[in-house]
Scaffold this motif. Structure first.
Motif, mmCIF file in Angstrom:
data_model
loop_
_atom_site.group_PDB
_atom_site.id
_atom_site.type_symbol
_atom_site.label_atom_id
_atom_site.label_comp_id
_atom_site.label_asym_id
_atom_site.label_seq_id
_atom_site.Cartn_x
_atom_site.Cartn_y
_atom_site.Cartn_z
ATOM 1 N N UNK A 71 -2.737 2.019 -9.253
ATOM 2 C CA UNK A 71 -2.217 0.653 -9.272
ATOM 3 C C UNK A 71 -1.478 0.424 -10.579
ATOM 4 N N UNK A 72 -0.424 -0.382 -10.489
ATOM 5 C CA UNK A 72 0.335 -0.731 -11.691
ATOM 6 C C UNK A 72 1.180 -1.964 -11.402
ATOM 7 N N UNK A 73 1.681 -2.561 -12.447
ATOM 8 C CA UNK A 73 2.576 -3.697 -12.347
ATOM 9 C C UNK A 73 3.983 -3.180 -12.583
ATOM 10 N N UNK A 74 4.876 -3.385 -11.612
ATOM 11 C CA UNK A 74 6.240 -2.877 -11.737
ATOM 12 C C UNK A 74 7.038 -3.709 -12.745
ATOM 13 N N UNK A 75 8.213 -3.209 -13.087
ATOM 14 C CA UNK A 75 9.080 -3.905 -14.042
ATOM 15 C C UNK A 75 9.470 -5.300 -13.553
ATOM 16 N N UNK A 76 9.552 -5.488 -12.223
ATOM 17 C CA UNK A 76 9.898 -6.816 -11.688
ATOM 18 C C UNK A 76 8.658 -7.589 -11.230
ATOM 19 N N UNK A 77 7.531 -7.335 -11.900
ATOM 20 C CA UNK A 77 6.305 -8.106 -11.720
ATOM 21 C C UNK A 77 5.723 -8.025 -10.302
ATOM 22 N N UNK A 78 5.748 -6.850 -9.747
ATOM 23 C CA UNK A 78 5.144 -6.583 -8.438
ATOM 24 C C UNK A 78 3.890 -5.747 -8.671
ATOM 25 N N UNK A 79 2.768 -6.188 -8.092
ATOM 26 C CA UNK A 79 1.547 -5.388 -8.140
ATOM 27 C C UNK A 79 1.662 -4.304 -7.079
ATOM 28 N N UNK A 80 1.564 -3.077 -7.506
ATOM 29 C CA UNK A 80 1.646 -1.922 -6.608
ATOM 30 C C UNK A 80 0.266 -1.292 -6.523
ATOM 31 N N UNK A 81 -0.160 -1.006 -5.293
ATOM 32 C CA UNK A 81 -1.434 -0.325 -5.056
ATOM 33 C C UNK A 81 -1.149 0.817 -4.091
ATOM 34 N N UNK A 136 3.908 13.294 2.074
ATOM 35 C CA UNK A 136 4.680 14.302 1.355
ATOM 36 C C UNK A 136 3.744 15.444 0.997
ATOM 37 N N UNK A 137 4.082 16.638 1.437
ATOM 38 C CA UNK A 137 3.313 17.837 1.130
ATOM 39 C C UNK A 137 1.808 17.635 1.362
ATOM 40 N N UNK A 138 1.454 17.220 2.569
ATOM 41 C CA UNK A 138 0.054 17.065 2.991
ATOM 42 C C UNK A 138 -0.685 15.932 2.258
ATOM 43 N N UNK A 139 0.059 15.039 1.625
ATOM 44 C CA UNK A 139 -0.514 13.890 0.905
ATOM 45 C C UNK A 139 -0.009 12.620 1.601
ATOM 46 N N UNK A 140 -0.948 11.862 2.150
ATOM 47 C CA UNK A 140 -0.622 10.614 2.844
ATOM 48 C C UNK A 140 -0.845 9.457 1.881
ATOM 49 N N UNK A 141 0.125 8.571 1.769
ATOM 50 C CA UNK A 141 0.011 7.448 0.847
ATOM 51 C C UNK A 141 0.352 6.147 1.551
ATOM 52 N N UNK A 142 -0.560 5.181 1.433
ATOM 53 C CA UNK A 142 -0.293 3.816 1.878
ATOM 54 C C UNK A 142 -0.031 3.014 0.614
ATOM 55 N N UNK A 143 1.147 2.406 0.548
ATOM 56 C CA UNK A 143 1.562 1.645 -0.638
ATOM 57 C C UNK A 143 1.659 0.171 -0.273
ATOM 58 N N UNK A 144 0.895 -0.643 -0.992
ATOM 59 C CA UNK A 144 0.928 -2.089 -0.831
ATOM 60 C C UNK A 144 1.638 -2.689 -2.038
ATOM 61 N N UNK A 145 2.451 -3.684 -1.763
ATOM 62 C CA UNK A 145 3.189 -4.350 -2.839
ATOM 63 C C UNK A 145 3.010 -5.850 -2.692
ATOM 64 N N UNK A 146 2.722 -6.521 -3.812
ATOM 65 C CA UNK A 146 2.493 -7.973 -3.783
ATOM 66 C C UNK A 146 3.068 -8.586 -5.050
ATOM 67 N N UNK A 147 3.834 -9.629 -4.897
ATOM 68 C CA UNK A 147 4.396 -10.319 -6.052
ATOM 69 C C UNK A 147 3.270 -10.869 -6.927
ATOM 70 N N UNK A 148 3.376 -10.652 -8.216
ATOM 71 C CA UNK A 148 2.362 -11.138 -9.147
ATOM 72 C C UNK A 148 2.833 -12.421 -9.844
#
Length: 149
Positions: A71-81, A136-148
């Motif tokens: 998890x991190x906060x993007x440059x445009x203030x989006x919470x990424x999980x 990607x290469x046998x790695x499954x990723x679910x990415x959630x994005x929410x404005x902070x």
């Protein structure tokens, strides 16, 4: 939290309890970002649902399989999980299908409604501003994005 990058990243092992463990670890990080309590509680619900889905669907209720939470906060203030696993991938088009399916409310005296699949992902989709899934290469990723904001 990685002090250099400002990201939360940790590996876990799949289990029935893993979702609570991830939530307990990530909440202090989110609180350090000074996020609104509503955003934190809603995204915690999403996180728990997605981690439970990893255990149940990607690893078919098998304990001890590796998955990762980031998890991190993007440059445009989006919470990424991001929740990544190395098990069975989600069927193509499942997230797109969620838009066209009705939410089935569980009814106390109708057990058929208790087992309706996709209810949790529909909630995750409703509480996220953007939801993506990729492999990607046998790695499954679910990415959630929410404005902070």
């Amino acid at each position: 939290m990685d002090v250099k990058t400002g990201k939360f990243h940790k590996a876990y092992l799949s289990s029935l309890e893993a979702s609570r463990e991830v939530a307990e670890d990530i909440l202090p990080y989110w609180n350090s970002l000074k996020l609104d309590e509503t955003i934190v509680s809603q995204m915690e619900l999403c996180l728990v649902e997605v981690v439970n889905n990893v255990y149940e669907h990607s690893y078919l209720n098998t304990e001890g399989k590796k998955f990762e939470a980031t998890s991190f906060l993007s440059a445009n203030n989006e919470l990424i999980i991001e929740i990544s696993d190395f098990g069975q991938s989600m069927p193509d088009g499942l997230l797109d299908d969620l838009l066209s399916t009705d939410f089935v409310e569980p009814v106390a005296d109708d057990p058929e409604t208790w087992l309706v699949s996709r209810r949790g992902l529909k909630i995750v989709k409703e509480l996220s501003d953007k939801l993506e899934y990729f492999t990607q290469q046998n790695r499954n990723t679910l990415r959630m994005q929410r404005s902070a904001k």
